[in-house]
Enzyme design. Structure first.
Site, PDB file in Angstrom:
ATOM      1  N   CYS A 191       0.822  -1.217   0.000  1.00  0.00           N
ATOM      2  CA  CYS A 191       0.000   0.000   0.000  1.00  0.00           C
ATOM      3  C   CYS A 191       0.862   1.277   0.000  1.00  0.00           C
ATOM      4  O   CYS A 191       1.478   1.578  -1.014  1.00  0.00           O
ATOM      5  CB  CYS A 191      -1.007  -0.061   1.135  1.00  0.00           C
ATOM      6  N   HIS A 243      -3.092  -5.124   1.638  1.00  0.00           N
ATOM      7  CA  HIS A 243      -2.405  -5.421   2.904  1.00  0.00           C
ATOM      8  C   HIS A 243      -2.481  -6.908   3.261  1.00  0.00           C
ATOM      9  O   HIS A 243      -3.382  -7.294   4.014  1.00  0.00           O
ATOM     10  CB  HIS A 243      -3.090  -4.654   4.039  1.00  0.00           C
ATOM     11  N   GLU A 277      -0.733  -8.518   5.296  1.00  0.00           N
ATOM     12  CA  GLU A 277      -0.432  -8.700   6.730  1.00  0.00           C
ATOM     13  C   GLU A 277      -1.680  -8.600   7.601  1.00  0.00           C
ATOM     14  O   GLU A 277      -1.717  -9.128   8.704  1.00  0.00           O
ATOM     15  CB  GLU A 277       0.642  -7.686   7.172  1.00  0.00           C
TER      16      GLU A 277
HETATM   17  N1  GLN Z   1      -3.616   6.253   1.171  1.00  0.00           N
HETATM   18  C1  GLN Z   1      -2.357   6.016   1.828  1.00  0.00           C
HETATM   19  C2  GLN Z   1      -1.259   6.848   1.203  1.00  0.00           C
HETATM   20  O1  GLN Z   1      -1.487   7.541   0.280  1.00  0.00           O
HETATM   21  C3  GLN Z   1      -2.004   4.549   1.785  1.00  0.00           C
HETATM   22  C4  GLN Z   1      -2.988   3.783   2.617  1.00  0.00           C
HETATM   23  C5  GLN Z   1      -2.428   2.530   3.195  1.00  0.00           C
HETATM   24  O2  GLN Z   1      -1.216   2.324   3.283  1.00  0.00           O
HETATM   25  N2  GLN Z   1      -3.328   1.708   3.657  1.00  0.00           N
HETATM   26  O3  GLN Z   1      -0.150   6.814   1.623  1.00  0.00           O
END
Ligand code: GLN
Length: 193
Positions: free
Chosen positions: A76, A169, A171
């Site tokens: 992410c 994610h 994890e």
């Molecule tokens: N929206 C977040 C960002 O731009 C990422 C979200 C996440 O890691 N769950 O960094």
């Protein structure tokens, strides 16, 4: 030993996954620590904040150099940090995986969701649970990048060389296949020693 970048975000969950796999891990807060690890995880969190914290201690160049020889798994916000280019100028990404990403393209927190996805790893097709939380969209995939999973026709997991970037994610659902895949070699070397 596998390091988890522990400046911000859900790094503790990654430590738990590595524990489950029997991989020794450490929380990484300073660039010097990169010298004593064989792989790195960049966790989810907030890529603008992560950018600031990484700049404060000078992590960009050392992580880029580290990535030439060692695998990195980004989830992410971690994927956003690994991208070549991010549409948000507040994010200074590392350019480790040749993709461009749009932050928060799936909407705000309420648009978080979990679904199951097919993923191709080691030429095998597996099914995995995937939780997306304000996930980035991969808007461009470079020619040497392999898309290992798509959702609704959009790439959500990419591999370039020994690096893996995931828009979701693993994890959070105790999915261990991506950690196992990325750090398999390191694990085998440690255990053969
Ligand atoms: N929206 C977040 C960002 O731009 C990422 C979200 C996440 O890691 N769950 O960094």
């Amino acid at each position: 030993m596998i390091g988890v970048l522990a400046l911000q975000g859900d790094y503790e969950k990654h430590i738990q996954i590595l524990d489950q796999l029997g991989m020794v891990s450490t929380e990484v807060r300073y660039p010097e620590q990169l010298d004593s690890i064989a792989g790195l995880i960049i966790p989810g969190g907030e890529s603008t904040t992560m950018t600031d914290l990484m700049e404060r201690v000078g992590f960009h160049k050392p992580i880029r150099e580290f990535s030439e020889k060692n695998p990195i798994l980004g989830t992410c916000a971690g994927l956003i940090m690994m991208a070549r280019s991010v549409e948000d100028s507040r994010v200074s990404s590392l350019g480790i995986i040749d993709v461009d990403v749009d932050r928060n393209a799936y909407g705000r927190q309420v648009h978080s969701f979990t679904d199951s996805l097919p993923v191709s790893l080691d030429e095998q097709s597996k099914s995995t649970k995937a939780t997306f939380i304000r996930a980035p969209k991969i808007s461009r995939v470079g020619p040497t990048v392999e898309v290992i999973s798509s959702y609704d026709g959009e790439p959500v997991a990419v591999k370039q060389g020994h690096h893996l970037g995931l828009a979701f994610h693993p994890e959070l659902d105790d999915v261990t296949i991506f950690h196992e895949f990325t750090f398999k070699k390191q694990f085998e070397t440690i255990h053969a020693a």
